[in-house]
Write a protein that holds these residues in place. Structure first.
Motif, PDB file in Angstrom:
ATOM      1  N   ARG A   1       0.857  -1.189   0.000  1.00 24.25           N
ATOM      2  CA  ARG A   1       0.000   0.000   0.000  1.00 24.25           C
ATOM      3  C   ARG A   1       0.892   1.237   0.000  1.00 24.25           C
ATOM      4  O   ARG A   1       1.861   1.303   0.739  1.00 24.25           O
ATOM      5  CB  ARG A   1      -0.883   0.024   1.240  1.00 24.25           C
ATOM      6  CG  ARG A   1      -1.829  -1.127   1.351  1.00 24.25           C
ATOM      7  CD  ARG A   1      -2.484  -1.122   2.728  1.00 24.25           C
ATOM      8  NE  ARG A   1      -2.978  -2.427   3.072  1.00 24.25           N
ATOM      9  CZ  ARG A   1      -4.267  -2.732   3.138  1.00 24.25           C
ATOM     10  NH1 ARG A   1      -5.168  -1.822   2.892  1.00 24.25           N
ATOM     11  NH2 ARG A   1      -4.642  -3.945   3.440  1.00 24.25           N
ATOM     12  N   LYS A   2       0.536   2.222  -0.821  1.00 23.54           N
ATOM     13  CA  LYS A   2       1.340   3.446  -0.890  1.00 23.54           C
ATOM     14  C   LYS A   2       0.577   4.620  -0.309  1.00 23.54           C
ATOM     15  O   LYS A   2      -0.624   4.775  -0.550  1.00 23.54           O
ATOM     16  CB  LYS A   2       1.737   3.743  -2.335  1.00 23.54           C
ATOM     17  CG  LYS A   2       2.723   2.735  -2.891  1.00 23.54           C
ATOM     18  CD  LYS A   2       3.174   3.097  -4.275  1.00 23.54           C
ATOM     19  CE  LYS A   2       4.138   2.030  -4.786  1.00 23.54           C
ATOM     20  NZ  LYS A   2       4.509   2.271  -6.177  1.00 23.54           N
ATOM     21  N   PHE A   3       1.320   5.423   0.457  1.00 20.92           N
ATOM     22  CA  PHE A   3       0.768   6.591   1.117  1.00 20.92           C
ATOM     23  C   PHE A   3       1.705   7.771   0.892  1.00 20.92           C
ATOM     24  O   PHE A   3       2.889   7.593   0.637  1.00 20.92           O
ATOM     25  CB  PHE A   3       0.671   6.366   2.633  1.00 20.92           C
ATOM     26  CG  PHE A   3      -0.125   5.163   3.027  1.00 20.92           C
ATOM     27  CD1 PHE A   3      -1.477   5.275   3.281  1.00 20.92           C
ATOM     28  CD2 PHE A   3       0.479   3.916   3.166  1.00 20.92           C
ATOM     29  CE1 PHE A   3      -2.220   4.166   3.669  1.00 20.92           C
ATOM     30  CE2 PHE A   3      -0.257   2.806   3.542  1.00 20.92           C
ATOM     31  CZ  PHE A   3      -1.609   2.938   3.798  1.00 20.92           C
ATOM     32  N   LYS A   4       1.154   8.977   1.038  1.00 22.02           N
ATOM     33  CA  LYS A   4       1.997  10.165   1.076  1.00 22.02           C
ATOM     34  C   LYS A   4       1.560  11.007   2.266  1.00 22.02           C
ATOM     35  O   LYS A   4       0.387  10.995   2.664  1.00 22.02           O
ATOM     36  CB  LYS A   4       1.925  10.955  -0.224  1.00 22.02           C
ATOM     37  CG  LYS A   4       0.585  11.586  -0.511  1.00 22.02           C
ATOM     38  CD  LYS A   4       0.604  12.375  -1.800  1.00 22.02           C
ATOM     39  CE  LYS A   4      -0.792  12.956  -2.044  1.00 22.02           C
ATOM     40  NZ  LYS A   4      -0.830  13.760  -3.245  1.00 22.02           N
ATOM     41  N   GLY A   5       2.516  11.707   2.833  1.00 22.82           N
ATOM     42  CA  GLY A   5       2.204  12.529   3.989  1.00 22.82           C
ATOM     43  C   GLY A   5       3.296  13.544   4.250  1.00 22.82           C
ATOM     44  O   GLY A   5       4.407  13.433   3.726  1.00 22.82           O
ATOM     45  N   THR A   6       2.968  14.530   5.077  1.00 21.75           N
ATOM     46  CA  THR A   6       3.909  15.570   5.471  1.00 21.75           C
ATOM     47  C   THR A   6       3.969  15.602   6.992  1.00 21.75           C
ATOM     48  O   THR A   6       3.009  16.014   7.636  1.00 21.75           O
ATOM     49  CB  THR A   6       3.474  16.944   4.931  1.00 21.75           C
ATOM     50  OG1 THR A   6       3.334  16.859   3.511  1.00 21.75           O
ATOM     51  CG2 THR A   6       4.491  18.020   5.285  1.00 21.75           C
ATOM     52  N   PRO A   7       5.068  15.146   7.578  1.00 24.00           N
ATOM     53  CA  PRO A   7       5.174  15.167   9.038  1.00 24.00           C
ATOM     54  C   PRO A   7       5.326  16.588   9.567  1.00 24.00           C
ATOM     55  O   PRO A   7       5.960  17.429   8.930  1.00 24.00           O
ATOM     56  CB  PRO A   7       6.442  14.356   9.328  1.00 24.00           C
ATOM     57  CG  PRO A   7       7.015  13.967   8.017  1.00 24.00           C
ATOM     58  CD  PRO A   7       6.229  14.578   6.929  1.00 24.00           C
ATOM     59  N   VAL A   8       4.718  16.842  10.720  1.00 24.50           N
ATOM     60  CA  VAL A   8       4.825  18.135  11.390  1.00 24.50           C
ATOM     61  C   VAL A   8       5.030  17.906  12.882  1.00 24.50           C
ATOM     62  O   VAL A   8       4.574  16.912  13.438  1.00 24.50           O
ATOM     63  CB  VAL A   8       3.562  19.020  11.168  1.00 24.50           C
ATOM     64  CG1 VAL A   8       3.408  19.404   9.712  1.00 24.50           C
ATOM     65  CG2 VAL A   8       2.314  18.344  11.680  1.00 24.50           C
ATOM     66  N   TRP A   9       5.747  18.842  13.504  1.00 20.73           N
ATOM     67  CA  TRP A   9       5.908  18.796  14.958  1.00 20.73           C
ATOM     68  C   TRP A   9       4.680  19.390  15.602  1.00 20.73           C
ATOM     69  O   TRP A   9       4.195  20.432  15.178  1.00 20.73           O
ATOM     70  CB  TRP A   9       7.137  19.585  15.404  1.00 20.73           C
ATOM     71  CG  TRP A   9       8.438  18.923  15.105  1.00 20.73           C
ATOM     72  CD1 TRP A   9       9.376  19.359  14.217  1.00 20.73           C
ATOM     73  CD2 TRP A   9       8.964  17.737  15.695  1.00 20.73           C
ATOM     74  NE1 TRP A   9      10.450  18.508  14.212  1.00 20.73           N
ATOM     75  CE2 TRP A   9      10.223  17.494  15.118  1.00 20.73           C
ATOM     76  CE3 TRP A   9       8.489  16.832  16.650  1.00 20.73           C
ATOM     77  CZ2 TRP A   9      11.017  16.407  15.463  1.00 20.73           C
ATOM     78  CZ3 TRP A   9       9.279  15.739  16.998  1.00 20.73           C
ATOM     79  CH2 TRP A   9      10.526  15.543  16.403  1.00 20.73           C
ATOM     80  N   GLU A  10       4.178  18.744  16.635  1.00 19.32           N
ATOM     81  CA  GLU A  10       3.096  19.277  17.455  1.00 19.32           C
ATOM     82  C   GLU A  10       3.660  19.571  18.835  1.00 19.32           C
ATOM     83  O   GLU A  10       4.789  19.185  19.140  1.00 19.32           O
ATOM     84  CB  GLU A  10       1.949  18.270  17.523  1.00 19.32           C
ATOM     85  CG  GLU A  10       1.229  18.140  16.201  1.00 19.32           C
ATOM     86  CD  GLU A  10      -0.078  17.395  16.328  1.00 19.32           C
ATOM     87  OE1 GLU A  10      -0.268  16.627  17.287  1.00 19.32           O
ATOM     88  OE2 GLU A  10      -0.923  17.578  15.443  1.00 19.32           O
ATOM     89  N   PRO A  11       2.870  20.240  19.669  1.00 14.43           N
ATOM     90  CA  PRO A  11       3.365  20.570  21.010  1.00 14.43           C
ATOM     91  C   PRO A  11       3.890  19.351  21.769  1.00 14.43           C
ATOM     92  O   PRO A  11       3.443  18.231  21.551  1.00 14.43           O
ATOM     93  CB  PRO A  11       2.124  21.147  21.707  1.00 14.43           C
ATOM     94  CG  PRO A  11       1.285  21.673  20.596  1.00 14.43           C
ATOM     95  CD  PRO A  11       1.519  20.742  19.439  1.00 14.43           C
ATOM     96  N   GLU A  12       4.831  19.604  22.625  1.00 10.96           N
ATOM     97  CA  GLU A  12       5.427  18.606  23.510  1.00 10.96           C
ATOM     98  C   GLU A  12       6.139  17.485  22.764  1.00 10.96           C
ATOM     99  O   GLU A  12       6.220  16.358  23.239  1.00 10.96           O
ATOM    100  CB  GLU A  12       4.382  18.060  24.478  1.00 10.96           C
ATOM    101  CG  GLU A  12       3.787  19.159  25.343  1.00 10.96           C
ATOM    102  CD  GLU A  12       2.905  18.630  26.446  1.00 10.96           C
ATOM    103  OE1 GLU A  12       3.108  17.490  26.888  1.00 10.96           O
ATOM    104  OE2 GLU A  12       2.022  19.381  26.864  1.00 10.96           O
ATOM    105  N   GLY A  13       6.625  17.786  21.551  1.00 12.05           N
ATOM    106  CA  GLY A  13       7.477  16.835  20.851  1.00 12.05           C
ATOM    107  C   GLY A  13       6.777  15.706  20.129  1.00 12.05           C
ATOM    108  O   GLY A  13       7.402  14.690  19.827  1.00 12.05           O
ATOM    109  N   THR A  14       5.506  15.836  19.830  1.00 12.25           N
ATOM    110  CA  THR A  14       4.796  14.810  19.071  1.00 12.25           C
ATOM    111  C   THR A  14       5.018  15.058  17.587  1.00 12.25           C
ATOM    112  O   THR A  14       4.831  16.166  17.101  1.00 12.25           O
ATOM    113  CB  THR A  14       3.283  14.840  19.383  1.00 12.25           C
ATOM    114  OG1 THR A  14       3.103  14.559  20.771  1.00 12.25           O
ATOM    115  CG2 THR A  14       2.533  13.816  18.557  1.00 12.25           C
TER     116      THR A  14
END
Length: 191
Positions: A132-145
């Motif tokens: 299965r292929k996916f695309k995404g853009t990781p982002v930092w959220e508060p408290e290091g998530t």
């Protein structure tokens, strides 16, 4: 200023228009030039506060059975994975983090091992062990998530969110599927 009259729903309302000079009403500390704008440095600062570097072995999971039921069309793979996990073979993740850059190797009990890289704030493509292929853009959220909204690119892929965060001395990797009443939670211990 002159009085203005407005008739609404049979009532007459009188008022005197007032023009406020908001610039002079706000305390100096609230003027826009005193509020720091978001900059890429905020992301780097978050990356410096959380470091996922290391080899992580699966310790425990929650709702994996519900996730397997969701993926029921791949019963053969799921049976193999379930049997391997039941035998005590637990997947590991080797993560190399350099600021906002991640290199990850997933060592799985069945199928092929996976290697992929990404930069926080930049879109990347990921292929799961079953293709299965996916695309995404990781982002930092508060408290290091670290949160990534994954969008489907191929058949059988599905929209979901993945998060990585520290839970004490364990790394927690969650998968949340919109519209489902469960979140897959997996805790990894550092080796």
């Amino acid at each position: 200023m002159t009085e203005t009259k407005v008739i609404r729903r049979g009532r007459i309302y009188s008022f005197v228009p007032v023009i406020l000079d908001l610039e002079n009403l706000l305390p100096q500390s609230l003027h826009s030039e005193h509020i720091p704008a978001y900059t890429p440095e905020h992301t780097v600062n978050m990356a410096q506060s959380v470091n996922f570097t290391g080899t992580w072995k699966l310790e425990k999971s929650e709702n994996l059975d519900k996730f397997f039921a969701f993926l029921k069309e791949d019963a053969g793979l799921l049976q193999k994975m379930g049997m391997e996990i039941a035998k005590g073979n637990k997947p590991t993740q080797k993560i190399e983090q350099n600021g906002d850059h991640f290199d990850i190797e997933l060592h799985l009990p069945v199928k092929k091992n996976l290697k992929f890289s990404f930069n926080v704030g930049e879109e990347y493509t990921f292929e799961s062990p079953d293709g299965r292929k996916f695309k995404g853009t990781p982002v930092w959220e508060p408290e290091g998530t670290l949160r990534t909204e994954m969008q489907p690119v191929s058949d059988k892929a599905f929209h979901h969110f993945e998060t990585r965060a520290m839970d004490g001395d364990m790394m927690m990797w969650n998968v949340e599927i919109p519209g489902k009443d469960f979140i897959v939670k997996r805790w990894f211990v550092k080796q």
